[in-house]
Design an enzyme around this catalytic site. Sequence first.
Site, PDB file in Angstrom:
ATOM      1  N   GLU A 110       0.812  -1.227   0.000  1.00 22.74           N
ATOM      2  CA  GLU A 110       0.000   0.000   0.000  1.00 22.74           C
ATOM      3  C   GLU A 110       0.843   1.275   0.000  1.00 22.74           C
ATOM      4  OE1 GLU A 110      -3.018   0.450  -0.576  1.00 22.74           O
ATOM      5  OE2 GLU A 110      -4.162  -1.352  -0.050  1.00 22.74           O
ATOM      6  N   GLU A 137      -4.193 -10.465  -0.528  1.00 18.83           N
ATOM      7  CA  GLU A 137      -5.063 -10.372   0.652  1.00 18.83           C
ATOM      8  C   GLU A 137      -6.476 -10.664   0.179  1.00 18.83           C
ATOM      9  OE1 GLU A 137      -4.740  -6.647   2.856  1.00 18.83           O
ATOM     10  OE2 GLU A 137      -2.583  -6.607   2.516  1.00 18.83           O
TER      11      GLU A 137
END
Length: 983
Positions: free
Chosen positions: A417, A494
């Site tokens: 991220e 994820e």
Amino acid sequence: MTRTDFDYVESESPGTGRLDPRAALTSDAAVFSLDGDWRFRLASGLTDTTEGLENPDLDDSAWDTLAVPSSWQMTGLPGETRYGAPAYTNTVYPFPVDPPRVPDANPTGEYRRTFDLGADWPATGRTFLRFEGVDSCFAVWLNGIRLGDGKGSRLATEFDATPHLKAGENTIAVRVHQWSAASYLEDQDMWWLSGIYRSASLVHRPDAGIPDLFAHADFDHRTGEGTLRVESDADGRVTVPELGIDIAIGESATVAVEPWTAETPRLYDAVVASGTERVSLRIGFRTVKIEDGLLKVNGKRILLRGVNRHEWDPDTGRTLSVETMRRDLEIMKRHNINAVRTSHYPPDKRFLDLCDELGVWVIDECDLETHGFVHIGWKGNPSGEPQWREAYLDRMRRTVERDKNHPAIIMWSLGNESHTGDNLAAMSEWAKGRDPGRPIHYEGDWDSGYVDVYSRMYADHAETDRIGQKTEAATTDPALDAHRRDEIPFILCEYAHAMGNGPGGLSEYQRLFEQYPRCQGGFVWEWIDHGIRRRNEDGTEFFAYGGDFGEPLHDANFITDGLVFPDRTPSPGLLEYKKVIEPVQIAISPSGQTVVITNGYDFTDTAHLRFTWSVEDGGEGTASGELTVPAVAAGQTAFVEWPEPLRAAASPEAAGDASGERWVSVSAVLVKDEPWAEAGHEIAWSQTQIDGAAAAAPTRSTTEAVVAGREISLGAATFDALGRLTALGDIAIDGPRLDLWRAPTDNDLLGWGGNVSDKWVTREVGLDRLEHKVLDVETADSGLTVTTRVGAASTDLAMGAVYHWSTDTETPGRLWLTVEITPEGDWDFVLPRLGLRAALPKTLGNVTWFGGGPGEAYADTRAAARVGRYSATVAEMQTPYVFPQENGSRIDVRWAKLADESGNGLTVLGAPDFAFTVRPWTTEDLAAAKHTHDLVERDRLYVNLDQALQGVGTASCGPGVLPQHRLHAAATSFTVGFEVPVR
Ligand code: IPT
């Protein structure tokens, strides 16, 4: 001390005075541990620091002591913290976004200790001072001389201590700042913790030793040969006695070997020796390649059944013992997990040794996340800013250099991220050059220009399906589209956010991974709840989450989203995942009297498994035995005929007189002890019903309901004047009434990606506060009929609920209740549940049931529920989610008996089945509780008997409940029975 003495804190520079990163090696060179008690003082900021901290003569005798390794905020827990407190934010920076500046309120830990290396410490060579992890930025002095400073909390840092070491007593001083420029690069979703939280040591470096090496151990699946070549600047020899290898550093040897895989973690002990140093290595031969658009190891596509693992311990934070690391891997392996993404930083180096030894595929992720920039539209994001380039490259180098010799690591990940930018591309380029043997992963590069796998997080099932079919939306950069679509595989780095009750929808994901070669599996978010063990005022222990330490800005319980609870007890989600990803599929065919066994391992055959069968009649085992199964090769299927004893046990003649339901089960269990589980440990299972009707079908009698004053009686039942059941025999009951509400789960509460919380969750439709208006009570010779309208204040939405009570022709003491439901108005939202709620005496706390179990199960989390007969106490039937919420429902229950200590009680019968929940507190209590210790037992038990419940989904971060698992209001009816012994 001047302000400029602290320039390093707010500098983008990764550090000064440091040595080049190198592999973490096990060597016979001397090591002196600096773990243990240090003198410690916590300064509130830079202007509060100690003048002359580095001075050996400084009198620190009045200072506290603090253990290294530890995080200072965890000290004192579970009682009161001694130094500051943990703070949790997910993505937001807990300080103004003003890089590289950080607040003046910058808690700074000052550490000092003395040490004496002793007379045996080698007089020649060099001595390095090594820190395995210091959060977030630090400077070091030895005997008053500054060695340098460093950043990179989850990365090793070394300094050359040689020139300043003395014989006898030495003084080391370290100043650790909670905040630094590096904090902008370390915005992982976790607690902010500080200190020397991994080990520190002095390591001897002999002259002409082996400071670093890179062992390349490839495997050629076509020849079955491994090729070993150790690259190093040192001179020396490489020996692998078991393989007869004895070569010089730099030479290569090719010999027949057993390859390393996560399923068969074959390691060979090797020694790399110079004249002055011996380094011990554990070599695993394997080759990782992206080929034909697939991620292949040793020539085969692998399927990742993974988890994202943060390092966590509820008492020590990110400081883990090696036993805890091993425990994590044992629990993972026992639950069929074969892959770990080290989210979002390289773990303690010992964890990777264990990964090599026990066998899991690892994506080793660099310590990098700049997520907080998303809140300012990624303006100034370090990933694209040249002044941060060196810091990015430094982090990647330290990741790869430390960990490059681990066979378990199959990919490098640039971080998490951090959006996109040239600095990320530069990290990738460097890593590819340094280690061409491992593909590069980074989720943020959707166009996949500088990564080797297309990685995404939380893509829903429909999009994953399109990606599997290669019909997904094009890349933003058209030139890259063909590359991404045809040349590289897809993984979900994820998915299935394991927050609270859930994750729902795992089975549906797994089917996609099995269906499409391109979809090579994923990593559930995440392994463990990062709850912190604390005590409340009355001394009750609980697990704290964001906000519990008074943080002004926090993300509450978003930190507790793991497959194991903070104390590592497996959650129902982990049991579900184990079943969904089981590497062997078993299908039992009663008609063909065969068992079909499909080996879903990527490499091993099934010779390590023993197959057993059993027959159960009404939940009672009647026969069991072994199934002889030939070793099934990876990817192959075997058909096995039922052995004679199974045929006999399953034949109608063998049927007992029990409930009538007969089931055959087949299990695959370990033949022998493995390092992570004992012989007999179950890997996979299946069940099939072979015979028998469902539960007793209602046979209604025509017993008359009798009105006596303000009471109505019908068989063993007593009702009040409004037709509500008050007693069955001598058991006092707050009779069953329609119930449509559940204590919202995290997934219900947190709408994500367009999943807005439903109207029942926001409480605007009042399912949490229903009023039951009785319109008519009719006694007749067919029983009792109570007509009601169930609605909530402020709305005209209603459910017509008509309750028909009757006795049973055959069984005295049994009553049947059929409830007819008719929605009135526009029920344009899902129902959390549809069923009945009643309250019973607390003494009936021992439960036995026949149906799904042993754990909780919901419409989309039911793979692990096995039909059987189970017993548990009410206390055991509660799932202790760190943030209390709906839990504990057992699915497909045919009957459930609630009994007191002497076995007397009430039986509930399904027609054919119901979902069953029993708690020592109400749904309202559960919904109001913020922590487990808020739940206080009442003097009644509260049962829910549901026709259906809404699925669970993963909308706390990901897709909501799939359409097939949603519960919509519709006209319906359902029946349950109640039975008490007649006297
Ligand atoms: C994703 C993060 O990568 C992970 O660290 C964690 O925060 C997870 O979410 C939620 O628990 S990022 C999110 C924007 C999908």
